[in-house]
Design an enzyme around this catalytic site. Structure first.
Site, PDB file in Angstrom:
ATOM      1  N   SER A 138       0.869  -1.188   0.000  1.00  0.00           N
ATOM      2  CA  SER A 138       0.000   0.000   0.000  1.00  0.00           C
ATOM      3  C   SER A 138       0.902   1.232   0.000  1.00  0.00           C
ATOM      4  O   SER A 138       2.072   1.138   0.386  1.00  0.00           O
ATOM      5  CB  SER A 138      -0.848  -0.019   1.281  1.00  0.00           C
ATOM      6  OG  SER A 138      -1.474   1.223   1.498  1.00  0.00           O
ATOM      7  N   TYR A 151      -1.966  -1.452  10.770  1.00  0.00           N
ATOM      8  CA  TYR A 151      -2.119  -1.632   9.319  1.00  0.00           C
ATOM      9  C   TYR A 151      -0.903  -1.065   8.583  1.00  0.00           C
ATOM     10  O   TYR A 151      -0.321  -1.725   7.732  1.00  0.00           O
ATOM     11  CB  TYR A 151      -3.414  -0.964   8.828  1.00  0.00           C
ATOM     12  CG  TYR A 151      -3.596  -1.117   7.333  1.00  0.00           C
ATOM     13  CD1 TYR A 151      -3.943  -2.358   6.792  1.00  0.00           C
ATOM     14  CD2 TYR A 151      -3.382  -0.047   6.460  1.00  0.00           C
ATOM     15  CE1 TYR A 151      -4.082  -2.510   5.412  1.00  0.00           C
ATOM     16  CE2 TYR A 151      -3.525  -0.202   5.088  1.00  0.00           C
ATOM     17  CZ  TYR A 151      -3.877  -1.438   4.568  1.00  0.00           C
ATOM     18  OH  TYR A 151      -3.995  -1.610   3.205  1.00  0.00           O
TER      19      TYR A 151
HETATM   20  N1  LIG Z   1      -8.758  -0.627  -1.150  1.00  0.00           N
HETATM   21  C1  LIG Z   1      -7.757   0.141  -0.804  1.00  0.00           C
HETATM   22  O1  LIG Z   1      -7.911   1.371  -0.646  1.00  0.00           O
HETATM   23  C2  LIG Z   1      -6.389  -0.448  -0.621  1.00  0.00           C
HETATM   24  C3  LIG Z   1      -5.287   0.417  -0.674  1.00  0.00           C
HETATM   25  C4  LIG Z   1      -4.006  -0.113  -0.513  1.00  0.00           C
HETATM   26  C5  LIG Z   1      -3.837  -1.469  -0.314  1.00  0.00           C
HETATM   27  N2  LIG Z   1      -4.926  -2.294  -0.253  1.00  0.00           N
HETATM   28  C6  LIG Z   1      -4.697  -3.721  -0.031  1.00  0.00           C
HETATM   29  O2  LIG Z   1      -5.238  -4.434  -1.114  1.00  0.00           O
HETATM   30  C7  LIG Z   1      -5.534  -5.764  -0.701  1.00  0.00           C
HETATM   31  C8  LIG Z   1      -6.931  -6.143  -1.194  1.00  0.00           C
HETATM   32  O3  LIG Z   1      -7.852  -5.278  -0.590  1.00  0.00           O
HETATM   33  P1  LIG Z   1      -9.195  -4.770  -1.315  1.00  0.00           P
HETATM   34  O4  LIG Z   1      -9.122  -3.301  -1.399  1.00  0.00           O
HETATM   35  O5  LIG Z   1      -9.458  -5.551  -2.529  1.00  0.00           O
HETATM   36  O6  LIG Z   1     -10.228  -5.126  -0.139  1.00  0.00           O
HETATM   37  P2  LIG Z   1     -11.555  -6.038  -0.111  1.00  0.00           P
HETATM   38  O7  LIG Z   1     -12.461  -5.646  -1.220  1.00  0.00           O
HETATM   39  O8  LIG Z   1     -12.042  -5.912   1.293  1.00  0.00           O
HETATM   40  O9  LIG Z   1     -11.011  -7.512  -0.377  1.00  0.00           O
HETATM   41  C9  LIG Z   1     -10.257  -8.188   0.590  1.00  0.00           C
HETATM   42  C10 LIG Z   1     -10.110  -9.643   0.175  1.00  0.00           C
HETATM   43  O10 LIG Z   1      -9.333 -10.301   1.205  1.00  0.00           O
HETATM   44  C11 LIG Z   1     -10.049 -11.462   1.606  1.00  0.00           C
HETATM   45  N3  LIG Z   1      -9.829 -11.779   3.009  1.00  0.00           N
HETATM   46  C12 LIG Z   1     -10.095 -10.983   4.076  1.00  0.00           C
HETATM   47  N4  LIG Z   1      -9.855 -11.648   5.217  1.00  0.00           N
HETATM   48  C13 LIG Z   1      -9.440 -12.895   4.854  1.00  0.00           C
HETATM   49  C14 LIG Z   1      -9.065 -14.052   5.584  1.00  0.00           C
HETATM   50  N5  LIG Z   1      -9.085 -14.075   6.933  1.00  0.00           N
HETATM   51  N6  LIG Z   1      -8.680 -15.159   4.908  1.00  0.00           N
HETATM   52  C15 LIG Z   1      -8.679 -15.157   3.536  1.00  0.00           C
HETATM   53  N7  LIG Z   1      -9.035 -14.094   2.796  1.00  0.00           N
HETATM   54  C16 LIG Z   1      -9.419 -12.979   3.458  1.00  0.00           C
HETATM   55  C17 LIG Z   1     -11.513 -11.130   1.372  1.00  0.00           C
HETATM   56  O11 LIG Z   1     -12.247 -12.339   1.140  1.00  0.00           O
HETATM   57  P3  LIG Z   1     -13.256 -13.038   2.196  1.00  0.00           P
HETATM   58  O12 LIG Z   1     -13.902 -11.938   2.981  1.00  0.00           O
HETATM   59  O13 LIG Z   1     -14.199 -13.775   1.294  1.00  0.00           O
HETATM   60  O14 LIG Z   1     -12.402 -13.938   3.009  1.00  0.00           O
HETATM   61  C18 LIG Z   1     -11.441 -10.343   0.074  1.00  0.00           C
HETATM   62  O15 LIG Z   1     -11.442 -11.205  -1.035  1.00  0.00           O
HETATM   63  C19 LIG Z   1      -5.371  -5.776   0.817  1.00  0.00           C
HETATM   64  O16 LIG Z   1      -4.132  -6.362   1.154  1.00  0.00           O
HETATM   65  C20 LIG Z   1      -5.376  -4.300   1.188  1.00  0.00           C
HETATM   66  O17 LIG Z   1      -4.649  -4.040   2.369  1.00  0.00           O
HETATM   67  C21 LIG Z   1      -6.188  -1.815  -0.430  1.00  0.00           C
END
Ligand SMILES: NC(=O)c1ccc[n+]([C@@H]2O[C@H](COP(=O)([O-])OP(=O)(O)OC[C@H]3O[C@@H](n4cnc5c(N)ncnc54)[C@H](OP(=O)(O)O)[C@@H]3O)[C@@H](O)[C@H]2O)c1
Length: 253
Positions: A138, A151
């Site tokens: 991130s 985080y």
């Molecule tokens: N969105 C942002 O602004 C942003 C910015 C920078 C970095 N990121 C990073 O990008 C990555 C993806 O995030 P996103 O934005 O796509 O968020 P998201 O829409 O909330 O997706 C998160 C994914 O992680 C899975 N997950 C959560 N807890 C889990 C667990 N205990 N075991 C297995 N899978 C799990 C969820 O699936 P289930 O709930 O089905 O398990 C979901 O598929 C993360 O690492 C996040 O930190 C996001």
């Protein structure tokens, strides 16, 4: 079969990775807790492209989850040629006010499971052709983050680990990339209690664009998608840490 493993493929950035890698013609293994969502996505992708998609339910906050996942792949005869360590979550609030259990789970998912899976899969990745690992960090990785202390610290770990591994595996045909998105439209903000923060109100990128940039740069050590995010990181590097951490605190007050 050879396949690319994507953790957290049931939503957001992980789902976008699944769609774009399917379009490139790769077989996929999708992992997350909401397996029904994975199965629906797998059906759609198999119907649209000539690929095989395997859905695996797993909760990566469970201590043995990475070992179980690796064993399952072995048992199904799947050789991993690409690994997207994407599953992760955040939580906004002061360190002392947030649940200790949730913060430890965050470290387990964002850091420990990522390391565990990577360690188990590197041997097969080194045997694959043009293998790659993308670890989703991130822009939070570049400074301390008051009101989201754990985080930010997990993402700093992911960035540092990925850069080091990039160098270690360079000679062995595996590219390792740290993807550093800024605010991105997905389920993340709601899950992290951040929808009303300045950071998310200032605008988000869409997950498909983030992933397009990640895949185009998959051989680079660090990928920061979007001009605004890259500019923020660059300005942050020029500023004293006192300034960047105070700005981060304001953005998620
Ligand atoms: N969105 C942002 O602004 C942003 C910015 C920078 C970095 N990121 C990073 O990008 C990555 C993806 O995030 P996103 O934005 O796509 O968020 P998201 O829409 O909330 O997706 C998160 C994914 O992680 C899975 N997950 C959560 N807890 C889990 C667990 N205990 N075991 C297995 N899978 C799990 C969820 O699936 P289930 O709930 O089905 O398990 C979901 O598929 C993360 O690492 C996040 O930190 C996001």
């Amino acid at each position: 079969m050879d396949a690319i493993l994507i953790t957290g493929a049931s939503a957001g950035i992980g789902e976008a990775f699944a769609r774009q890698l399917a379009a490139e013609g790769h077989n996929l293994v999708l992992a997350a807790r909401r397996v029904e969502r994975l199965r629906e996505l797998a059906e759609t992708l198999e119907a649209s492209f000539r690929i095989q998609v395997v859905s695996l339910r797993c909760d990566l906050t469970e201590e043995k989850a990475a070992a179980t996942l690796a064993a399952e792949l072995d048992q199904q005869g799947i050789r991993v040629s690409g690994l997207i360590n994407n599953a992760g979550f955040g939580d906004r609030g002061r360190f002392q006010d947030l649940s200790l259990e949730r913060q430890l789970n965050m470290i387990q998912l964002n850091v420990t499971a990522l390391v565990d899976l990577t360690w188990r899969l590197v041997p097969q990745l080194t045997r694959a052709r043009r293998a790659f690992i993308i670890n989703v960090a991130s822009t939070a990785a570049f400074q301390a983050g008051p009101n989201m202390a754990i985080y930010y610290a997990t993402k700093a770990f992911v960035l540092s680990f990925s850069e080091a591994l990039h160098e270690e595996l360079r000679g062995q045909g595996v590219s390792v990339s740290a993807l550093c998105p800024g605010a991105t439209a997905s389920e993340f903000a709601r899950e992290a209690n951040m929808t009303d923060t300045l950071l998310f109100k200032a605008g988000t990128m869409d997950a498909a664009t983030v992933v397009r940039k990640a895949l185009a740069g998959r051989h680079r050590a660090i990928v920061i998608p979007g001009f605004r995010n890259a500019l923020m990181v660059w300005l942050g590097k020029l500023s004293p840490r006192l300034v960047t951490r105070r700005i981060a605190a304001r953005l998620q007050a």
